[in-house]
Design an enzyme around this catalytic site. Structure first.
Site, PDB file in Angstrom:
ATOM      1  CE  LYS A  24      -1.794   1.514   3.996  1.00 34.38           C
ATOM      2  NZ  LYS A  24      -1.444   2.864   4.343  1.00 34.38           N
ATOM      3  CG  ASN A  25       2.173   2.578   3.519  1.00 34.99           C
ATOM      4  OD1 ASN A  25       1.070   2.979   3.439  1.00 34.99           O
ATOM      5  ND2 ASN A  25       2.625   2.578   4.695  1.00 34.99           N
ATOM      6  NE  ARG A  94      -2.063  12.310   7.567  1.00 36.75           N
ATOM      7  CZ  ARG A  94      -0.952  12.630   6.837  1.00 36.75           C
ATOM      8  NH1 ARG A  94      -0.333  11.621   6.264  1.00 36.75           N
ATOM      9  NH2 ARG A  94      -0.121  13.673   6.964  1.00 36.75           N
ATOM     10  CB  CYS A 118      -5.246   9.963  11.090  1.00 33.57           C
ATOM     11  SG  CYS A 118      -3.542   9.399  11.656  1.00 33.57           S
ATOM     12  N   PRO A 124       1.722  16.704  10.636  1.00 37.59           N
ATOM     13  CG  PRO A 124       3.821  17.072  11.939  1.00 37.59           C
ATOM     14  CD  PRO A 124       2.854  16.260  12.065  1.00 37.59           C
ATOM     15  CG  ASP A 126       7.204  20.545  10.179  1.00 33.30           C
ATOM     16  OD1 ASP A 126       6.303  19.548  10.124  1.00 33.30           O
ATOM     17  OD2 ASP A 126       8.317  20.674  10.563  1.00 33.30           O
ATOM     18  NE  ARG A 398      -6.861   4.158   5.510  1.00 31.24           N
ATOM     19  CZ  ARG A 398      -6.239   4.701   6.404  1.00 31.24           C
ATOM     20  NH1 ARG A 398      -6.418   4.878   7.706  1.00 31.24           N
ATOM     21  NH2 ARG A 398      -4.830   5.024   5.742  1.00 31.24           N
TER      22      ARG A 398
HETATM   23  C1  EPZ Z   1       4.109   7.082   6.060  1.00 26.65           C
HETATM   24  O1  EPZ Z   1       3.241   8.054   6.688  1.00 26.65           O
HETATM   25  C2  EPZ Z   1       3.265   6.038   5.920  1.00 26.65           C
HETATM   26  N1  EPZ Z   1       2.144   6.202   5.106  1.00 26.65           N
HETATM   27  C3  EPZ Z   1       2.731   5.532   7.665  1.00 26.65           C
HETATM   28  O2  EPZ Z   1       2.086   4.374   7.381  1.00 26.65           O
HETATM   29  C4  EPZ Z   1       3.827   5.190   8.430  1.00 26.65           C
HETATM   30  O3  EPZ Z   1       3.452   5.030   9.678  1.00 26.65           O
HETATM   31  C5  EPZ Z   1       4.909   6.361   8.413  1.00 26.65           C
HETATM   32  O4  EPZ Z   1       5.351   6.668   7.121  1.00 26.65           O
HETATM   33  C6  EPZ Z   1       6.266   6.218   9.149  1.00 26.65           C
HETATM   34  O5  EPZ Z   1       7.021   5.038   8.682  1.00 26.65           O
HETATM   35  C7  EPZ Z   1       2.294   5.911   3.804  1.00 26.65           C
HETATM   36  O6  EPZ Z   1       3.466   5.909   3.473  1.00 26.65           O
HETATM   37  C8  EPZ Z   1       1.068   6.525   2.939  1.00 26.65           C
HETATM   38  P1  EPZ Z   1       6.152  10.336   7.992  1.00 26.65           P
HETATM   39  P2  EPZ Z   1       4.101   9.596   6.613  1.00 26.65           P
HETATM   40  O7  EPZ Z   1       6.033  11.756   7.368  1.00 26.65           O
HETATM   41  O8  EPZ Z   1       4.767   9.996   5.408  1.00 26.65           O
HETATM   42  C9  EPZ Z   1       7.100  13.386  11.577  1.00 26.65           C
HETATM   43  C10 EPZ Z   1       0.086   3.000   7.623  1.00 26.65           C
HETATM   44  O9  EPZ Z   1      -0.547   2.415   8.732  1.00 26.65           O
HETATM   45  N2  EPZ Z   1       6.716  14.626  10.543  1.00 26.65           N
HETATM   46  O10 EPZ Z   1       7.427   9.650   7.880  1.00 26.65           O
HETATM   47  O11 EPZ Z   1       2.820  10.687   6.875  1.00 26.65           O
HETATM   48  C11 EPZ Z   1       5.503  12.821  11.839  1.00 26.65           C
HETATM   49  O12 EPZ Z   1       4.705  13.526  12.664  1.00 26.65           O
HETATM   50  C12 EPZ Z   1       0.283   4.303   7.812  1.00 26.65           C
HETATM   51  O13 EPZ Z   1      -0.031   2.380   6.540  1.00 26.65           O
HETATM   52  C13 EPZ Z   1       7.014  15.896  10.843  1.00 26.65           C
HETATM   53  O14 EPZ Z   1       7.153  16.212  11.863  1.00 26.65           O
HETATM   54  O15 EPZ Z   1       4.762   9.624   7.974  1.00 26.65           O
HETATM   55  C14 EPZ Z   1       5.904  11.612  12.526  1.00 26.65           C
HETATM   56  O16 EPZ Z   1       5.997  11.874  13.726  1.00 26.65           O
HETATM   57  C15 EPZ Z   1       0.366   5.186   9.014  1.00 26.65           C
HETATM   58  N3  EPZ Z   1       6.810  16.857   9.575  1.00 26.65           N
HETATM   59  C16 EPZ Z   1       7.117  11.196  11.757  1.00 26.65           C
HETATM   60  O17 EPZ Z   1       7.602  12.550  10.982  1.00 26.65           O
HETATM   61  C17 EPZ Z   1       6.296  16.500   8.519  1.00 26.65           C
HETATM   62  O18 EPZ Z   1       6.427  17.518   7.652  1.00 26.65           O
HETATM   63  C18 EPZ Z   1       6.948  10.293  10.632  1.00 26.65           C
HETATM   64  O19 EPZ Z   1       6.100  10.687   9.778  1.00 26.65           O
HETATM   65  C19 EPZ Z   1       6.158  15.148   8.191  1.00 26.65           C
HETATM   66  C20 EPZ Z   1       6.295  14.296   9.235  1.00 26.65           C
END
Ligand code: EPZ
Length: 421
Positions: A24-25, A94, A118, A124, A126, A398
């Protein structure tokens, strides 16, 4: 949206062979990346799950033509006209924020409603915005919308404060058509990033370093369509492996890249499971009561946060006390309260859960709050002494393709009760 529930018989020892679907990811960013190409891109091995169907809606909303038969998807972006994703679509999924990078690169402008948080965190953006600005994008944020525009994208050096998967993917997709070279430092290293690099390079991009913390991208003028097979879903594979141990079973999981799931293999072995790797299959056998151990979730190649709920469910019936630290998301213990209803002994202190192993779990009524919490409760129900009713199966739909079929083949007894809201 249906609010179906599962009625699951407990104490089902899982045995047999299960084949993991495509990731999926990986599929979600790959689908977004097709926006960059002229013509029709074909993705094979795409899982038929709701997040993918929602992403198809997003692409169709932009004017793309999408065909999706069995697990093969053809995306024609030559009729791309729109550049706005409305709030309702964004709320549904998202990960639609992954169209930011490719749309800016292809069209020079895009407007998305800021994706809501969610259950597991505020989510975020940023780092996405910081990277886009460094590439020369003007960003306006108002009334819950993010409006991005750029006359020309210029390569830049970008350092991520956190190795964000989505931000790494968005910036890769924006930079491939920028003028000059982009370097991303502290990039996320997940296998899904490598899969995206492979598709982009098949399209004519010049990307290298995905899978390491530094990614180099040399901008090119345009990209052409390509064909690509999605990597297997490492989180689905890990879910099945944990299920095998939790139900005292013996399961062969096929279509696995063992290296992508090595932290889970290591922890299952540490707790006493017997795991044999044979090419792209992994055989997982329960051998004696699982021993307690500590787990800390980290960015890849650390233990994946997306398997923390499922592994925590296993630890509720391990021998001894375990500590689980969730370092990625600030609110990813929603499954704990439901597991406690099933007789688990867990206390949560901030981002740490202390689990005192119980001899077994009891069947009862529980509710899924998000995708992976739902998966954790599904596994707990299979292992529990009595039957369990699991509400809000739409969360599980999902991210897991043909879950009922796969688990019935392994010997599980479960019914889906359709509830129209
Ligand atoms: C991806 O989400 C995955 N989703 C998530 O899988 C997965 O849990 C996550 O990566 C971490 O491995 C998809 O690939 C569609 P991140 P993503 O940006 O990209 C912080 C599932 O169950 N952050 O790596 O949204 C954030 O708050 C889903 O399949 C910032 O601070 O995750 C988090 O603490 C859930 N600023 C950490 O980074 C930003 O601009 C990791 O988030 C972006 C993220």
């Amino acid at each position: 949206m249906t609010m179906d529930r599962y009625v699951i018989t407990g104490k089902q020892r899982l045995q047999g062979v299960v084949k993991t679907s495509g990731s999926k990811n990986a599929s979600l960013p790959l689908m977004a990346a097709t926006i960059l190409a002229e013509g029709q891109t074909v993705l094979t091995g795409v899982p038929r799950i709701n997040d993918i169907l929602n992403m198809i809606e997003v692409l169709k909303n932009l004017g793309c033509k999408v065909k999706f038969e069995r697990n093969e998807m053809t995306i024609d972006t030559s009729t791309l006209v729109e550049n706005t994703i409305d709030e309702e679509l964004m709320r549904k999924m998202r990960a639609s924020n992954l169209i930011l990078g490719p749309m800016i690169a292809k069209n020079g402008r895009v407007k998305i409603s800021r994706p809501g948080g969610c259950a597991i965190g505020t989510r975020p953006m940023d780092q996405h915005i910081k990277g886009l600005k460094l590439l020369g994008v003007t960003i306006k944020e108002k009334h819950g919308y993010i409006e991005a525009s750029a006359d020309k994208l210029r390569g830049a050096e970008i350092y991520f404060d956190v190795p964000s998967v989505g931000a790494t993917e968005n910036i890769m997709m924006a930079a491939v058509l920028a003028e000059g070279t982009t370097i991303i430092r502290n990039a996320a290293k997940e296998p899904e990033i490598v899969d995206l690099q492979n598709l982009l390079n098949k399209m004519g991009a010049k990307v290298r370093g995905a899978g390491t913390h530094v990614i180099h991208i040399e901008g090119v003028k345009s990209l052409h369509s390509a064909e690509h097979t999605v990597i297997p879903d490492r989180i689905e594979a890990g879910t099945h492996m944990i299920a095998a141990v939790m139900t005292e079973g013996d399961v062969v999981v096929e279509n696995v890249v063992p290296e992508h799931i090595s932290p889970v293999i290591a922890k299952l072995r540490q707790g006493g499971a017997d795991i044999k790797i044979d090419g792209d299959s992994v055989r997982v056998k329960h051998q004696g009561r699982f021993k307690s151990l500590d787990v800390k979730t980290l960015a890849y190649p650390g233990f994946p946060t997306d398997l923390q709920p499922q592994f925590l469910a296993l630890l509720t019936i391990a021998e001894g006390t375990s500590i689980v630290s969730e370092t990625i998301f600030e609110n990813r213990f929603q499954h704990v309260a439901e597991l406690v209803r099933m007789g688990a002994n867990i206390t949560v202190e901030g981002r740490t859960a202390i689990i005192r192993g119980a001899p077994n779990l009891e069947g009862t009524f529980v509710e899924a709050t998000d995708l992976r919490a739902g998966a954790a409760l599904f596994l707990a129900a299979l292992a529990a002494e009595e039957g369990t009713v699991l509400e809000r199966v739409d969360h599980i739909d999902r991210g897991y393709e043909n879950l009922e079929e796969k688990y019935r083949t392994l010997g599980a007894k479960l019914q889906r009760v359709v509830k129209r809201d």
